[in-house]
Design an enzyme around this catalytic site. Structure first.
Site, PDB file in Angstrom:
ATOM      1  CE1 TYR A  61      -3.066  -3.000   0.197  1.00  0.00           C
ATOM      2  CE2 TYR A  61      -3.477  -2.536   2.504  1.00  0.00           C
ATOM      3  CZ  TYR A  61      -3.708  -3.296   1.377  1.00  0.00           C
ATOM      4  OH  TYR A  61      -4.586  -4.348   1.437  1.00  0.00           O
ATOM      5  CG  HIS A 130      -1.461  -8.706  -0.299  1.00  0.00           C
ATOM      6  ND1 HIS A 130      -0.964  -7.436  -0.238  1.00  0.00           N
ATOM      7  CD2 HIS A 130      -2.792  -8.563  -0.471  1.00  0.00           C
ATOM      8  CE1 HIS A 130      -1.960  -6.564  -0.364  1.00  0.00           C
ATOM      9  NE2 HIS A 130      -3.080  -7.231  -0.518  1.00  0.00           N
ATOM     10  CB  SER A 209     -13.566  -4.557  -0.664  1.00  0.00           C
ATOM     11  OG  SER A 209     -12.242  -4.192  -0.984  1.00  0.00           O
ATOM     12  N   PRO A 210     -15.672  -4.741   2.459  1.00  0.00           N
ATOM     13  CG  PRO A 210     -15.890  -4.262   4.748  1.00  0.00           C
ATOM     14  CD  PRO A 210     -14.874  -4.380   3.653  1.00  0.00           C
ATOM     15  CG  LEU A 211     -18.346  -0.364   3.559  1.00  0.00           C
ATOM     16  CD1 LEU A 211     -17.669   0.890   4.111  1.00  0.00           C
ATOM     17  CD2 LEU A 211     -19.852  -0.315   3.866  1.00  0.00           C
ATOM     18  N   GLY A 212     -17.906  -2.916  -0.653  1.00  0.00           N
ATOM     19  CA  GLY A 212     -17.790  -2.950  -2.123  1.00  0.00           C
ATOM     20  C   GLY A 212     -16.939  -1.811  -2.638  1.00  0.00           C
ATOM     21  NE  ARG A 213     -12.099  -3.454  -4.979  1.00  0.00           N
ATOM     22  CZ  ARG A 213     -10.934  -3.837  -4.469  1.00  0.00           C
ATOM     23  NH1 ARG A 213     -10.210  -2.980  -3.796  1.00  0.00           N
ATOM     24  NH2 ARG A 213     -10.500  -5.076  -4.621  1.00  0.00           N
ATOM     25  N   GLY A 214     -16.722   1.049  -1.436  1.00  0.00           N
ATOM     26  CA  GLY A 214     -17.482   2.295  -1.311  1.00  0.00           C
ATOM     27  C   GLY A 214     -18.796   2.266  -2.069  1.00  0.00           C
ATOM     28  CG  PHE A 215     -20.772   0.524  -6.218  1.00  0.00           C
ATOM     29  CD1 PHE A 215     -22.109   0.887  -6.183  1.00  0.00           C
ATOM     30  CD2 PHE A 215     -20.152   0.433  -7.460  1.00  0.00           C
ATOM     31  CE1 PHE A 215     -22.804   1.159  -7.359  1.00  0.00           C
ATOM     32  CE2 PHE A 215     -20.841   0.713  -8.645  1.00  0.00           C
ATOM     33  CZ  PHE A 215     -22.176   1.072  -8.584  1.00  0.00           C
TER      34      PHE A 215
HETATM   35  N1  NAP Z   1      -6.311  -8.551   0.876  1.00  0.00           N
HETATM   36  C1  NAP Z   1      -6.542  -7.802  -0.178  1.00  0.00           C
HETATM   37  O1  NAP Z   1      -6.198  -8.138  -1.297  1.00  0.00           O
HETATM   38  C2  NAP Z   1      -7.237  -6.484   0.005  1.00  0.00           C
HETATM   39  C3  NAP Z   1      -7.797  -5.815  -1.113  1.00  0.00           C
HETATM   40  C4  NAP Z   1      -8.443  -4.599  -0.897  1.00  0.00           C
HETATM   41  C5  NAP Z   1      -8.522  -4.068   0.385  1.00  0.00           C
HETATM   42  N2  NAP Z   1      -7.961  -4.728   1.437  1.00  0.00           N
HETATM   43  C6  NAP Z   1      -8.040  -4.204   2.820  1.00  0.00           C
HETATM   44  O2  NAP Z   1      -9.417  -4.057   3.133  1.00  0.00           O
HETATM   45  C7  NAP Z   1      -9.672  -2.727   3.573  1.00  0.00           C
HETATM   46  C8  NAP Z   1     -11.088  -2.318   3.202  1.00  0.00           C
HETATM   47  O3  NAP Z   1     -11.331  -2.457   1.817  1.00  0.00           O
HETATM   48  P1  NAP Z   1     -11.509  -1.208   0.855  1.00  0.00           P
HETATM   49  O4  NAP Z   1     -10.963   0.010   1.508  1.00  0.00           O
HETATM   50  O5  NAP Z   1     -10.942  -1.634  -0.450  1.00  0.00           O
HETATM   51  O6  NAP Z   1     -13.048  -1.116   0.612  1.00  0.00           O
HETATM   52  P2  NAP Z   1     -14.342  -0.835   1.514  1.00  0.00           P
HETATM   53  O7  NAP Z   1     -14.009  -0.934   2.933  1.00  0.00           O
HETATM   54  O8  NAP Z   1     -15.386  -1.709   0.954  1.00  0.00           O
HETATM   55  O9  NAP Z   1     -14.711   0.661   1.096  1.00  0.00           O
HETATM   56  C9  NAP Z   1     -13.850   1.742   1.334  1.00  0.00           C
HETATM   57  C10 NAP Z   1     -14.456   2.954   0.659  1.00  0.00           C
HETATM   58  O10 NAP Z   1     -15.691   3.278   1.290  1.00  0.00           O
HETATM   59  C11 NAP Z   1     -15.675   4.612   1.792  1.00  0.00           C
HETATM   60  N3  NAP Z   1     -16.400   4.596   3.077  1.00  0.00           N
HETATM   61  C12 NAP Z   1     -16.065   3.947   4.205  1.00  0.00           C
HETATM   62  N4  NAP Z   1     -16.978   4.123   5.171  1.00  0.00           N
HETATM   63  C13 NAP Z   1     -17.934   4.913   4.631  1.00  0.00           C
HETATM   64  C14 NAP Z   1     -19.155   5.446   5.115  1.00  0.00           C
HETATM   65  N5  NAP Z   1     -19.573   5.190   6.350  1.00  0.00           N
HETATM   66  N6  NAP Z   1     -19.909   6.223   4.285  1.00  0.00           N
HETATM   67  C15 NAP Z   1     -19.499   6.476   3.018  1.00  0.00           C
HETATM   68  N7  NAP Z   1     -18.363   5.983   2.489  1.00  0.00           N
HETATM   69  C16 NAP Z   1     -17.576   5.212   3.296  1.00  0.00           C
HETATM   70  C17 NAP Z   1     -14.209   4.962   1.930  1.00  0.00           C
HETATM   71  O11 NAP Z   1     -14.001   6.346   1.772  1.00  0.00           O
HETATM   72  P3  NAP Z   1     -13.175   7.219   2.870  1.00  0.00           P
HETATM   73  O12 NAP Z   1     -11.880   6.508   3.121  1.00  0.00           O
HETATM   74  O13 NAP Z   1     -13.000   8.510   2.177  1.00  0.00           O
HETATM   75  O14 NAP Z   1     -14.045   7.275   4.069  1.00  0.00           O
HETATM   76  C18 NAP Z   1     -13.584   4.179   0.779  1.00  0.00           C
HETATM   77  O15 NAP Z   1     -13.715   4.911  -0.432  1.00  0.00           O
HETATM   78  C19 NAP Z   1      -8.577  -1.892   2.914  1.00  0.00           C
HETATM   79  O16 NAP Z   1      -8.361  -0.683   3.595  1.00  0.00           O
HETATM   80  C20 NAP Z   1      -7.402  -2.843   2.990  1.00  0.00           C
HETATM   81  O17 NAP Z   1      -6.784  -2.758   4.280  1.00  0.00           O
HETATM   82  C21 NAP Z   1      -7.335  -5.928   1.260  1.00  0.00           C
END
Ligand code: NAP
Length: 337
Positions: A61, A130, A209-215
């Protein structure tokens, strides 16, 4: 411990007790456009106050920048936090804009020393592979990771994006505390095989990505609105016709959210959390955010219990999602199962 703190769960049979929701820290340095360092630091502190103890990063990262950014926070709270980092995504020597997957022994040895140095800690609590490099037997990779445990550099082992077969083979070499894979209302491919294997082996599941990467929060409109360095601009679910098709899938989430007086994101997180009871294993999602108010909102979702009718409404969503999880599906385990 105050009432505002979230519940806890065990990180597999061998791992520590952690807050039932962790924090994804990737976005603080990488992938989702510019970040405000002060706001990110405030998010980390607020998360800890709320009982979030599992903090997720990776050497990849921001090419080490995320680990360096987190180091002062981890050092200030060393006994309260569980530090998770990862190795395996290397820069492609032929094209520095691309990633290659490496699981070979010299590379792992090099990565652990670099992560320990950047984090400035004596040991990493949870060290993940990873991605799986199919050219190296998983037994060999986990064998090296087990040596790191014996040397005191790592406390517990994790695997990200592995198949059920790989998980079982790895666990036979050394206990695996956690498997980290994408799991959300939009991404359910681990349910048929990986989840039953994790349950059999007493391995915790850490959905990324439990929030579908924000979607799934409903805050994404169109890829053109994202900054040029936002990784989602290249992701199939966020681009072209897929984006509009997927936006329409949020309607049932909206209906459930209204019934619970909750946000869409909270329903998405409650759904993931509820999988623990449904499948009978610890589930510790790691939503990523850089904003203290959002970490509060996300942590509060751990208290929402969805009813049967809610679950029925949400059930059909994943099967209708348009677009793959990754533009390059080498980065997903599904094709190897
Ligand atoms: N093992 C792997 O290959 C892998 C791959 C991807 C991710 N990850 C890990 O998983 C973590 C989470 O996944 P992710 O960050 O990809 O996706 P996510 O948690 O599904 O979504 C993150 C996105 O949602 C937004 N968000 C979060 N809370 C919100 C809320 N309450 N209201 C509106 N928007 C919100 C964030 O924006 P803001 O930050 O601006 O709030 C960001 O754009 C990462 O940080 C990483 O540590 C691991």
């Amino acid at each position: 411990m105050t009432d505002s703190r979230i519940a806890t769960a065990r990180l597999g049979s061998t791992g520590p007790e952690v807050g039932v929701q962790g924090l994804g820290c990737m976005g603080m340095s990488f992938a989702y456009g510019p970040s405000d360092a002060g706001e990110s630091r405030a998010t980390l502190e607020r998360a800890l106050e709320l009982g979030v103890t599992l903090y997720d990063t990776a050497d990849a990262y921001g090419a080490g920048e995320n680990e360096k950014f987190l180091s002062p926070f981890f050092k200030a709270h060393r006994d309260e936090v569980v530090i998770a980092t990862k190795f395996a995504l290397a820069i492609d020597p032929d094209d520095p804009t691309k990633r290659i997957i490496r699981n070979d022994t010299p590379y792992i040895r090099q990565c652990i020393e670099a992560s320990l140095k950047r984090l400035d800690v004596d040991a990493i609590d949870l060290y993940y592979m990873h991605r799986r490099d199919v050219n190296v037997p998983i037994e060999e990779t986990v064998g090296v990771m087990a040596e790191l445990v014996r040397e005191g550099k790592v406390k517990h082992l994790g695997l990200s994006e592995v198949t059920a077969t790989e998980l079982r083979a790895a666990h036979a070499v050394h206990p695996i505390a956690a498997v980290q894979s994408e799991w959300s209302l939009f991404s359910r491919d681990i349910e048929p095989k990986v989840i039953p294997a994790a349950r059999d082996l007493d391995v915790a599941v850490v959905p990324y990505s439990p929030l579908g990467r924000g979607f799934l929060t409903g805050s994404f409109a169109k890829a053109e609105d994202l900054t040029s360095d936002d990784f989602r601009r290249q992701q199939p679910r966020f681009t072209g016709d897929n984006a509009a098709a997927n936006a329409a899938l949020l309607d049932p989430i909206r209906t459930v959210a209204e019934a619970h007086g909750a946000s869409l994101g909270q329903i998405a997180l409650a759904w993931v959390q509820q999988q623990a009871a449904l499948h009978g294993l610890p589930v510790i999602p790691i939503p990523g955010t850089r904003k203290p108010t959002r970490v509060e909102e996300n942590a509060a979702a751990t208290r929402i219990v969805l009813g049967e009718q809610d679950m029925e409404l949400l059930e059909p969503i994943a099967a209708k999602v348009a677009g793959d999880r990754y533009a390059d599906m080498r980065f997903a385990s599904a094709g190897r199962e």
